[in-house]
Design a protein around this motif. Structure first.
Motif, mmCIF file in Angstrom:
data_model
loop_
_atom_site.group_PDB
_atom_site.id
_atom_site.type_symbol
_atom_site.label_atom_id
_atom_site.label_comp_id
_atom_site.label_asym_id
_atom_site.label_seq_id
_atom_site.Cartn_x
_atom_site.Cartn_y
_atom_site.Cartn_z
ATOM 1 N N THR A 9 38.617 -18.615 0.961
ATOM 2 C CA THR A 9 39.659 -17.505 -0.719
ATOM 3 C C THR A 9 40.127 -16.613 -1.451
ATOM 4 N N PHE A 10 38.591 -16.246 -2.219
ATOM 5 C CA PHE A 10 38.542 -15.297 -2.503
ATOM 6 C C PHE A 10 39.546 -15.272 -4.119
ATOM 7 N N LYS A 44 44.742 -26.246 3.252
ATOM 8 C CA LYS A 44 43.052 -26.417 2.256
ATOM 9 C C LYS A 44 43.727 -27.450 1.334
ATOM 10 N N LYS A 46 43.897 -26.368 -1.895
ATOM 11 C CA LYS A 46 43.166 -25.248 -2.304
ATOM 12 C C LYS A 46 44.496 -24.908 -3.584
ATOM 13 N N GLU A 71 43.393 -15.190 7.034
ATOM 14 C CA GLU A 71 43.267 -16.806 7.875
ATOM 15 C C GLU A 71 44.306 -17.465 7.733
ATOM 16 N N LYS A 77 39.352 -19.150 14.304
ATOM 17 C CA LYS A 77 38.367 -18.143 14.443
ATOM 18 C C LYS A 77 37.430 -18.100 15.203
ATOM 19 N N ILE A 91 29.212 -17.478 6.483
ATOM 20 C CA ILE A 91 29.950 -18.559 5.497
ATOM 21 C C ILE A 91 28.673 -19.205 4.577
ATOM 22 N N GLY A 92 29.228 -19.234 3.654
ATOM 23 C CA GLY A 92 28.278 -19.407 2.899
ATOM 24 C C GLY A 92 27.697 -21.676 2.777
ATOM 25 N N ASP A 94 27.862 -23.636 1.920
ATOM 26 C CA ASP A 94 28.718 -25.125 1.094
ATOM 27 C C ASP A 94 29.318 -25.458 2.528
ATOM 28 N N TRP A 95 29.320 -24.941 3.516
ATOM 29 C CA TRP A 95 29.918 -25.617 4.760
ATOM 30 C C TRP A 95 29.208 -25.724 6.227
ATOM 31 N N THR A 114 25.684 -18.371 -4.378
ATOM 32 C CA THR A 114 25.311 -16.945 -5.515
ATOM 33 C C THR A 114 24.931 -19.199 -6.807
ATOM 34 N N ILE A 117 27.888 -20.309 -10.545
ATOM 35 C CA ILE A 117 29.513 -18.970 -10.789
ATOM 36 C C ILE A 117 30.095 -19.784 -9.521
#
Ligand code: C2G
Length: 152
Positions: A9-10, A44, A46, A71, A77, A91-92, A94-95, A114, A117
């Motif tokens: 999402t950024f 999502k 979100k 996306e 994907k 990807i991070g 968390d996935w 990270t 944050i």
């Protein structure tokens, strides 16, 4: 020429996003980023603050990023990996595990996030700051001003 892709999402772009994109640039020659559209974020579940066009423009202008695509669905994907000739999906963490099905088509990597944050954290801090009564903020700034003068 190796290619890596990620999606996200950024929203309220922050250093956690930047660190991830920087890491990707060290893993491949070309970095492609799928930025979630506003409609897909609704899917999502979100809530986003910044609209897609602005989020995509920011990501596109990050020096570590070569290309941005929208996306629009969970299902895109595999086609993206095949159509863009992707070598690595990352990807991070968390996935972690959620996109292992892509291992049939490319490498799949989950990267450390990270710490301390997140967009959620930023929104919470902003909400707390804005909930401070106006007169308390004014008084605090007056005290700070007095202290600064004393130190001069
Ligand atoms: N990220 C990170 N460190 C943080 C915050 C985010 O490394 N402190 C990473 C996430 O792990 C993700 C990317 O930055 O890889 C983008 O994060 P989000 O915008 O929250 O993306 P998300 O909503 O997780 O969407 O199909 C995949 C989804 O679109 C991913």
């Amino acid at each position: 020429m190796t290619k890596i892709i990620t999606y996200g999402t950024f929203d309220m772009f922050h250093v956690g996003h930047l660190n991830l994109l920087e890491r990707l640039s060290g893993m491949a020659d070309e970095v492609i980023v799928g930025v979630s559209t506003d409609e897909f974020n609704a899917e999502k579940g979100k809530k986003v603050l910044i609209p897609f066009e602005q989020r995509a423009k920011i990501v596109k202008n990050i020096k570590f990023v070569n290309q941005v695509i929208p996306e629009e669905s969970w299902g895109q994907k595999k086609d993206d990996v095949l159509n863009y000739g992707i070598d690595i999906f990352a990807i991070g963490e968390d996935w972690v595990g959620k996109f292992d099905f892509l291992k049939e088509f490319c490498e799949v990597k989950y990267l450390p996030r990270t710490q301390d944050i997140s967009t959620t954290e930023l929104k919470r801090s902003l909400k707390n700051f804005l909930s401070i009564p106006q007169q308390d903020l004014v008084k605090a700034f007056e005290v700070l001003d007095l202290l600064r003068r004393d130190l001069e």
